[in-house]
Motif scaffolding. Structure first.
Motif, PDB file in Angstrom:
ATOM      1  N   VAL A 104       0.828  -1.205   0.000  1.00 41.58           N
ATOM      2  CA  VAL A 104       0.000   0.000   0.000  1.00 41.58           C
ATOM      3  C   VAL A 104       0.862   1.255   0.000  1.00 41.58           C
ATOM      4  O   VAL A 104       0.609   2.205  -0.747  1.00 41.58           O
ATOM      5  CB  VAL A 104      -0.950  -0.005   1.214  1.00 41.58           C
ATOM      6  N   ALA A 105       1.891   1.278   0.834  1.00 43.61           N
ATOM      7  CA  ALA A 105       2.690   2.495   1.001  1.00 43.61           C
ATOM      8  C   ALA A 105       3.585   2.784  -0.203  1.00 43.61           C
ATOM      9  O   ALA A 105       3.840   3.955  -0.511  1.00 43.61           O
ATOM     10  CB  ALA A 105       3.547   2.389   2.262  1.00 43.61           C
ATOM     11  N   PHE A 106       4.035   1.747  -0.895  1.00 47.74           N
ATOM     12  CA  PHE A 106       4.970   1.953  -1.999  1.00 47.74           C
ATOM     13  C   PHE A 106       4.362   2.794  -3.124  1.00 47.74           C
ATOM     14  O   PHE A 106       4.950   3.807  -3.529  1.00 47.74           O
ATOM     15  CB  PHE A 106       5.461   0.601  -2.526  1.00 47.74           C
ATOM     16  N   PRO A 107       3.195   2.442  -3.684  1.00 48.02           N
ATOM     17  CA  PRO A 107       2.649   3.267  -4.778  1.00 48.02           C
ATOM     18  C   PRO A 107       2.260   4.669  -4.322  1.00 48.02           C
ATOM     19  O   PRO A 107       2.361   5.619  -5.106  1.00 48.02           O
ATOM     20  CB  PRO A 107       1.437   2.469  -5.263  1.00 48.02           C
ATOM     21  N   VAL A 108       1.802   4.804  -3.072  1.00 50.47           N
ATOM     22  CA  VAL A 108       1.463   6.147  -2.586  1.00 50.47           C
ATOM     23  C   VAL A 108       2.717   7.017  -2.523  1.00 50.47           C
ATOM     24  O   VAL A 108       2.699   8.194  -2.911  1.00 50.47           O
ATOM     25  CB  VAL A 108       0.782   6.070  -1.203  1.00 50.47           C
ATOM     26  N   THR A 109       3.822   6.450  -2.064  1.00 49.53           N
ATOM     27  CA  THR A 109       5.081   7.194  -2.015  1.00 49.53           C
ATOM     28  C   THR A 109       5.553   7.541  -3.418  1.00 49.53           C
ATOM     29  O   THR A 109       6.047   8.649  -3.670  1.00 49.53           O
ATOM     30  CB  THR A 109       6.157   6.379  -1.281  1.00 49.53           C
ATOM     31  N   LEU A 110       5.400   6.617  -4.350  1.00 51.46           N
ATOM     32  CA  LEU A 110       5.785   6.897  -5.735  1.00 51.46           C
ATOM     33  C   LEU A 110       4.954   8.037  -6.318  1.00 51.46           C
ATOM     34  O   LEU A 110       5.474   8.852  -7.093  1.00 51.46           O
ATOM     35  CB  LEU A 110       5.623   5.647  -6.599  1.00 51.46           C
ATOM     36  N   LEU A 111       3.690   8.102  -5.959  1.00 54.75           N
ATOM     37  CA  LEU A 111       2.845   9.188  -6.446  1.00 54.75           C
ATOM     38  C   LEU A 111       3.372  10.533  -5.951  1.00 54.75           C
ATOM     39  O   LEU A 111       3.426  11.506  -6.711  1.00 54.75           O
ATOM     40  CB  LEU A 111       1.406   8.980  -5.985  1.00 54.75           C
ATOM     41  N   TRP A 112       3.744  10.599  -4.689  1.00 51.24           N
ATOM     42  CA  TRP A 112       4.354  11.825  -4.160  1.00 51.24           C
ATOM     43  C   TRP A 112       5.643  12.155  -4.925  1.00 51.24           C
ATOM     44  O   TRP A 112       5.885  13.305  -5.283  1.00 51.24           O
ATOM     45  CB  TRP A 112       4.633  11.661  -2.672  1.00 51.24           C
ATOM     46  N   CYS A 113       6.460  11.137  -5.174  1.00 43.87           N
ATOM     47  CA  CYS A 113       7.725  11.354  -5.882  1.00 43.87           C
ATOM     48  C   CYS A 113       7.497  11.885  -7.293  1.00 43.87           C
ATOM     49  O   CYS A 113       8.235  12.765  -7.761  1.00 43.87           O
ATOM     50  CB  CYS A 113       8.522  10.050  -5.945  1.00 43.87           C
TER      51      CYS A 113
END
Length: 372
Positions: A323-332
């Motif tokens: 869950v956290a990985f794609p959300v972090t990528l979106l921020w990036c």
């Protein structure tokens, strides 16, 4: 003036395998912070970042001095400021807003600790009497900032005037001093755990990277640089694994960092020659893309993890990572498009007369991200 033995390369080349190294390091850190710290060495991921920073900064300084005859400290500090500060302060602001809104599953935050984050002193919590920081891991960035402040000046006034071999010995001498301080702390301090995060007890990992930038640097002198054999790379990785297997706290907060950083010299020297299956793996498109975003990923991932845990308290381990990985990528992605790439263009305009470093736009093209 440049040392007579220095070559005169036009610029720092883009090395896609180093983006892959950044990606590998951030994946190690991310997995550790998602609940796997008992099996995944998050601290070693940070050590990789430290070594890489020392190597890259030293190589850039040598190239600039060889090409122009001098190093412009104002240009260096402007370049670093535009690269580091906008994403960092925006991430801190976003994390603070989420915390104020009650959306982070996180400890109580103290204003003094946040001030330490803002001014790059969070790795010395004793100065502020608290470690109650926002979930943005800035202790390691503080160490790098302290290095950026001091090392270029030392290079201009001292190290850059020495022959590369003598400059390397000087850096190794400083590494020995840092090791001595760590060992002294283990012997005399009841709680020596802050050896992990103090600048004066961890900066040797960066200095070992400087050693590779100064001596046997394949980017500077590819025809003369040492090319490790695969068995030597395997032996160095075995040393690193051995340091991770030892659980004694005194060893882990003293000799471990020295052995790991020294051992990294071998695989980095191998990768910089740009050949072999490991190089191709690290230079693959997904690894390059993640490496391109690794700075913003590092800044944001703990806030995202805290947010996900607030919304889904039952998640842990692999489910939390999913869950956290794609959300972090979106921020990036947003940070890259709206902040990092515009800042890169501004750097190039302001420093058009200086030797270029590999730009985010160039890296983006090679990583499959189309620049504006």
């Amino acid at each position: 003036m440049p040392h007579p033995g220095d070559p005169r390369p036009a610029a720092m080349p883009y090395l896609p395998q180093l983006d892959g190294v950044r990606a590998l390091a951030i994946l190690i850190v991310f997995a550790a912070h998602c609940g796997y710290s008992h099996v995944v060495p998050g601290g070693f991921g940070v050590t990789i970042f430290f070594f890489l920073s020392g190597y890259l900064i030293t190589t850039l300084l040598r190239i600039e001095r060889a090409r122009t005859g001098a190093v412009s400290l104002p240009a260096f500090y402007l370049r670093r400021s535009l690269r580091i500060l906008p994403p960092m302060y925006l991430t801190l602001l976003a994390s603070g807003a989420l915390y104020a809104a009650g959306l982070l599953d996180w400890m109580p935050v103290a204003p003094a600790a946040v001030l330490g984050q803002v001014i790059f002193l969070t790795n010395y919590p004793g100065l502020f009497g608290t470690e109650a920081v926002l979930p943005v891991p800035l202790w390691s960035l503080a160490i790098e900032e302290h290095f950026y402040l001091v090392f270029p000046l030392a290079f201009v006034l001292w190290l850059g005037r020495l022959a590369p071999r003598r400059a390397t010995l000087a850096c190794l001498g400083l590494c020995a001093v840092v090791l001595a301080i760590r060992c002294s702390n283990v012997w005399r301090l009841p709680d020596y755990s802050l050896n992990y995060s103090w600048t004066h007890t961890r900066i040797d990992a960066i200095l070992f990277g400087c050693c590779l930038g100064l001596w046997n640097n394949p980017v500077i002198s590819a025809d003369r640089a040492w090319r490790p054999a695969l068995w030597q790379v395997a032996a160095s990785l075995a040393v690193i694994l051995g340091t991770l297997a030892v659980r004694d706290p005194a060893f882990r907060e003293s000799l471990r960092y020295t052995l790991q950083s020294a051992a990294l010299f071998v695989p980095f020297a191998y990768l910089l020659h740009g050949e072999g299956p490991l190089v191709r793996l690290l230079a693959s498109r997904p690894m390059r893309r993640l490496g391109l975003w690794s700075y913003s990923f590092y800044l944001a991932h703990m806030t995202v993890v805290a947010l996900v845990l607030h919304l889904r308290p039952g998640l842990h381990g692999f489910g939390l990572m999913l869950v956290a990985f794609p959300v972090t990528l979106l921020w990036c992605w947003g940070m890259y498009a709206l902040v990092e790439r515009p800042c890169a263009r501004l750097r190039r305009r302001l420093l058009a007369d200086r030797p270029p470093e590999p730009s985010l736009a160039e890296d983006g093209r090679r990583a499959g991200v189309t620049p504006a």
